[in-house]
Design an enzyme around this catalytic site. Structure first.
Site, PDB file in Angstrom:
ATOM      1  N   HIS A 188      42.233  44.586  39.237  1.00 45.88           N
ATOM      2  CA  HIS A 188      42.321  43.511  38.231  1.00 45.88           C
ATOM      3  C   HIS A 188      43.496  43.698  37.279  1.00 45.88           C
ATOM      4  O   HIS A 188      43.674  42.908  36.353  1.00 45.88           O
ATOM      5  CB  HIS A 188      41.009  43.494  37.429  1.00 45.88           C
ATOM      6  N   ASP A 209      39.045  44.436  43.090  1.00 46.64           N
ATOM      7  CA  ASP A 209      38.796  44.033  41.705  1.00 46.64           C
ATOM      8  C   ASP A 209      37.336  44.319  41.367  1.00 46.64           C
ATOM      9  O   ASP A 209      36.426  43.797  42.036  1.00 46.64           O
ATOM     10  CB  ASP A 209      39.092  42.541  41.555  1.00 46.64           C
ATOM     11  N   SER A 239      42.654  36.078  34.864  1.00 46.39           N
ATOM     12  CA  SER A 239      41.273  36.317  34.462  1.00 46.39           C
ATOM     13  C   SER A 239      40.808  35.227  33.504  1.00 46.39           C
ATOM     14  O   SER A 239      40.757  34.054  33.890  1.00 46.39           O
ATOM     15  CB  SER A 239      41.170  37.710  33.847  1.00 46.39           C
TER      16      SER A 239
END
Length: 279
Positions: A258, A225, A149
């Site tokens: 995620h 996600d 991320s």
């Protein structure tokens, strides 16, 4: 340098280390896994892992499931914190999760009150590598980098900005174009101010558009996600790599989100990919 903890795992040693940082003006903490091959005395390749929003070094250390693969391939694995911490370090005035503590975004802030401490770019590109090279048996001619991320953004921009330093680059659900999405606009504006050229230096898509190059790149993103279409936008990276002739292996993992459930599932595949290029 203080070794906070040192435990045995997969035949190697998992350390947590604290040290005084000149870059951030604070104490910083990182974790480092030394595989069993480190006891032979030879220098080993090193993988740098940059974590995402709200994380410390502990998230990947506890949930990343990287040690078995690192022990198999003989890889040292280093995971720094994501931002400076401690008394007097400024945080987001509203307490938001996506700015301030836990959200350093791997830049050197120029805006007050963050400029004094938020110097994560210098920390992860200069200070921490120098410390690790001096204290551990790392072969700095064989470096790989990955991240998740916000840390995926950091991994890509570090690699693109330092050609020849890292031999393998991958990312999990990276923010590929922070100057075009809300997380990045908030962070880059808050840390760097209204300076478009400085923003471009910390945006992997912009760096590629401006001529930065990698030979190849591995990226995994989950199709479930929740940030896929608003913050990650992997299609922007795919388009930039196609235009630049960069070999991008983009894996869209069906049903994955995620979280570290996603990261830990594909961590061993990423480390095997790095090992093919480093070992």
């Amino acid at each position: 340098m203080e070794i906070v903890s040192d435990v045995r795992s997969h035949g190697g040693r998992q350390l947590v280390v604290k040290h005084a940082s000149a870059a951030t003006g604070t104490d910083m903490t990182f974790s480092i896994f030394l595989p069993p091959q480190a006891e032979g005395g030879g220098k080993l390749p090193v993988i740098w892992y940059l974590s995402g929003l709200t994380c410390t070094h502990a998230n990947v250390t506890e949930k990343g499931e990287y040690r078995a693969a690192c022990a198999e391939h003989g890889l040292i694995f280093v995971a720094p914190d994501t931002s400076p911490r401690g008394e007097g370090v400024p945080d987001d005035h509203s307490g938001s999760y996506d700015f301030g503590l836990g959200a350093g975004f791997y830049v050197d802030a120029t805006q007050e009150p963050f400029a004094k401490n938020y110097r994560m770019w210098t920390y992860v590109t200069e200070e921490l590598p120098a410390l690790v090279a001096a204290e551990f048996q790392t072969d700095m001619g064989r470096q790989g980098i990955t991240g998740h991320s916000m840390g995926g953004h950091g991994a890509l921009t570090v690699a693109l900005s330092h050609p020849g330093r890292v031999s393998s680059v991958s990312a999990f659900a990276p923010n590929v174009a922070p100057s075009q999405v809300p997380w990045g606009e908030k962070a880059l504006g808050g840390y760097l101010g209204d300076e478009p050229e400085q923003w471009r230096q910390h945006d992997s898509v912009a760096l590629i558009e401006d001529g930065a190059r990698l030979d190849e790149l591995l990226v995994d993103v989950g199709t479930a996600d929740p940030f896929l279409n608003t913050e990650l936008k992997p299609e922007l990276l795919q388009r930039a790599c196609e235009d630049a002739g960069i070999d991008l292996q983009l894996n869209l993992r069906e049903g994955y989100d995620h979280s570290y459930y996603f990261i830990s599932t594909f961590m061993s595949a990423h480390l095997a990919w790095h090992a093919e290029r480093l070992c």
